[in-house]
Write a protein that holds these residues in place. Structure first.
Motif, short mmCIF file in Angstrom:
data_model
loop_
_atom_site.label_atom_id
_atom_site.label_comp_id
_atom_site.label_asym_id
_atom_site.label_seq_id
_atom_site.Cartn_x
_atom_site.Cartn_y
_atom_site.Cartn_z
N PHE A 167 0.82 -1.21 0.00
CA PHE A 167 0.00 0.00 0.00
C PHE A 167 0.85 1.27 0.00
CE2 PHE A 167 -2.45 3.31 2.25
CZ PHE A 167 -3.58 3.36 1.45
N VAL A 168 1.94 1.27 0.76
CA VAL A 168 2.80 2.46 0.83
C VAL A 168 3.36 2.77 -0.56
CG1 VAL A 168 4.80 3.53 1.90
CG2 VAL A 168 3.39 1.95 3.23
N GLU A 169 3.85 1.75 -1.23
CA GLU A 169 4.41 1.95 -2.58
C GLU A 169 3.34 2.39 -3.56
OE1 GLU A 169 7.66 1.97 -3.16
OE2 GLU A 169 7.86 1.55 -1.03
N THR A 170 2.14 1.82 -3.44
CA THR A 170 1.03 2.20 -4.31
C THR A 170 0.69 3.67 -4.13
OG1 THR A 170 0.12 -0.04 -4.28
CG2 THR A 170 -1.38 1.74 -4.91
N MET A 171 0.67 4.12 -2.88
CA MET A 171 0.37 5.53 -2.60
C MET A 171 1.46 6.45 -3.14
SD MET A 171 -2.59 5.80 -1.23
CE MET A 171 -3.00 4.46 -2.38
N LEU A 172 2.70 6.10 -2.94
CA LEU A 172 3.80 6.93 -3.43
C LEU A 172 3.76 7.05 -4.95
CD1 LEU A 172 6.67 5.58 -1.15
CD2 LEU A 172 5.65 7.86 -1.04
N ASN A 191 -1.54 14.58 -1.25
CA ASN A 191 -2.65 14.78 -2.19
C ASN A 191 -3.62 13.60 -2.18
OD1 ASN A 191 -0.55 13.25 -3.36
ND2 ASN A 191 -1.26 13.70 -5.43
N VAL A 192 -4.18 13.35 -1.00
CA VAL A 192 -5.12 12.24 -0.84
C VAL A 192 -6.45 12.78 -0.32
CG1 VAL A 192 -4.27 11.74 1.50
CG2 VAL A 192 -5.47 9.95 0.23
N THR A 193 -7.54 12.18 -0.78
CA THR A 193 -8.87 12.60 -0.34
C THR A 193 -9.69 11.37 0.03
OG1 THR A 193 -10.81 13.93 -0.94
CG2 THR A 193 -9.89 12.55 -2.66
N PRO A 194 -10.54 11.47 1.07
CA PRO A 194 -11.30 10.29 1.51
C PRO A 194 -12.48 9.99 0.60
CG PRO A 194 -11.83 12.18 2.88
CD PRO A 194 -10.75 12.63 1.96
N CYS A 195 -12.84 8.70 0.53
CA CYS A 195 -14.05 8.28 -0.17
C CYS A 195 -14.63 7.07 0.56
CB CYS A 195 -13.76 7.95 -1.64
SG CYS A 195 -12.78 6.45 -1.89
N THR A 196 -15.82 6.65 0.16
CA THR A 196 -16.45 5.48 0.77
C THR A 196 -16.12 4.22 -0.03
OG1 THR A 196 -18.47 5.66 -0.54
CG2 THR A 196 -18.37 6.92 1.53
N SER A 197 -16.34 3.07 0.57
CA SER A 197 -16.13 1.80 -0.13
C SER A 197 -17.05 1.69 -1.34
CB SER A 197 -16.37 0.63 0.83
OG SER A 197 -15.42 0.62 1.87
N GLU A 198 -18.25 2.27 -1.22
CA GLU A 198 -19.19 2.24 -2.35
C GLU A 198 -18.65 3.04 -3.54
OE1 GLU A 198 -20.08 2.72 0.83
OE2 GLU A 198 -21.03 0.74 1.03
N GLU A 199 -17.88 4.08 -3.25
CA GLU A 199 -17.30 4.89 -4.33
C GLU A 199 -16.09 4.20 -4.98
OE1 GLU A 199 -17.02 9.35 -3.45
OE2 GLU A 199 -17.29 8.49 -1.45
N PHE A 200 -15.56 3.20 -4.29
CA PHE A 200 -14.35 2.53 -4.77
C PHE A 200 -14.58 1.01 -4.73
CE2 PHE A 200 -9.87 1.15 -4.60
CZ PHE A 200 -9.33 1.95 -5.60
N PRO A 201 -15.48 0.50 -5.59
CA PRO A 201 -15.83 -0.93 -5.53
C PRO A 201 -14.67 -1.84 -5.92
CG PRO A 201 -16.80 0.12 -7.46
CD PRO A 201 -16.19 1.22 -6.66
N ARG A 202 -14.57 -2.95 -5.23
CA ARG A 202 -13.55 -3.95 -5.53
C ARG A 202 -14.22 -5.30 -5.75
NH1 ARG A 202 -8.71 -2.02 -3.21
NH2 ARG A 202 -7.62 -3.71 -4.29
N GLY A 240 2.36 10.58 -7.49
CA GLY A 240 3.10 11.20 -8.58
C GLY A 240 2.36 11.17 -9.91
N GLU A 241 1.37 10.28 -10.01
CA GLU A 241 0.65 10.10 -11.27
C GLU A 241 -0.68 10.85 -11.32
OE1 GLU A 241 2.33 5.54 -12.06
OE2 GLU A 241 0.23 5.87 -11.45
#
Length: 267
Positions: free
Chosen positions: A157-162, A222-233, A166-167
């Motif tokens: 997760f840390v690497e994914t966030m970093l 540069n991170v913003t919160p969202c709900t699980s419903e907004e980010f379905p997996r 940048g992207e």
């Protein structure tokens, strides 16, 4: 009495790599050396090495991938640990095996070792099968449930966030799933203690609880919160996968562990 012989299975993975640092004299087997879904190969390898301790860090950990590859998930996470336990029983070795917070459904805010598991995805189901197969095949086991791993030697997760920071202008991260981030090096060091404790299930994580968003905010700006419903997996995630450690002294807070990780990464 000779030196204690340790065998690490899954030695090339994120956790396995740090276990190899903590146990430098261990015999190290990666997936290319051993397919844990092959019972005969597992028993042959353990009989050949005759270890006193086996640490199994091999697993299929792609939670969404497990939904698509259910048979593989149950072979690697379920049957494989059972074969390792069977082999350990034959040679009289202790077994340390890693399970997961995802054996719980997240309906409680905290889960103790004695709580009854109730997985809500294939990954959790397959890991729970692994726990059951171990308990069926050996008495001298230590099943270590862990959560939210991050470490130098693997994608996390840390690497994914970093990378995402940048992207993208803004990175969305869910703020309604809670757990305990755990640094693989801290976990690997803790296993030295676990080996000498009584056979049972242990919950071992870094201390402190956070949401994925809170974890992300401690890594990038540069991170913003969202709900699980907004980010379905593909795989359903438990809302609360907080493991309570009632059996050992707690490890350091995840924020301290993250700082050490970033320092090791020269960030």
């Amino acid at each position: 009495m000779g030196a204690i012989k340790t065998l690490i299975i899954g030695a090339s993975g994120m956790l396995g790599s740090d276990l190899c640092k903590v146990f430098p004299d261990a015999i190290k087997l990666a997936h290319k050396n051993l397919d844990i879904t092959d019972r005969e190969q597992v028993i042959e390898s353990v009989l050949k090495t005759k270890p006193d301790i086996v640490i199994n860090a091999a697993a299929y950990t792609n939670v969404d991938g497990c939904e698509d590859n259910q048979e593989l998930a149950f072979q690697v996470n379920g049957s494989g640990p059972g074969y390792i336990a069977e082999a350990c029983s034959i040679v009289g070795a202790k077994l340390v095996h890693f399970s997961t917070d995802y054996v719980f459904d997240g309906s409680k805010k905290e889960h103790m070792e004695s709580d009854v598991p109730s997985p809500i995805n294939v990954y959790g189901d397959s890991k729970l099968l692994g726990e059951k197969k171990i308990i069926e095949n050996i008495n001298d086991y230590r099943i270590v449930r862990i959560s939210w791993l991050f470490g130098i030697h693997g994608e996390n997760f840390v690497e994914t966030m970093l990378r995402s920071s940048g992207e993208m202008d803004t990175v969305k991260v869910v703020n309604d799933q809670f757990g305990k981030p755990t640094y693989t090096m801290d976990l690997a060091c803790k296993i030295r203690e676990i080996i000498d404790l009584n056979p049972r299930i242990y919950h071992i994580t870094n201390d402190g609880i956070c949401s994925w968003y809170e974890f992300a905010f401690s890594i990038i700006d540069n991170v913003t919160p969202c709900t699980s419903e907004e980010f379905p997996r593909k795989a359903k995630r438990p809302k609360y996968s907080v493991l309570v450690n009632t059996k050992t002294e707690p490890m350091r807070h995840w924020r301290e562990a993250l700082k050490a990780y970033l320092q090791e990464r020269n960030i």
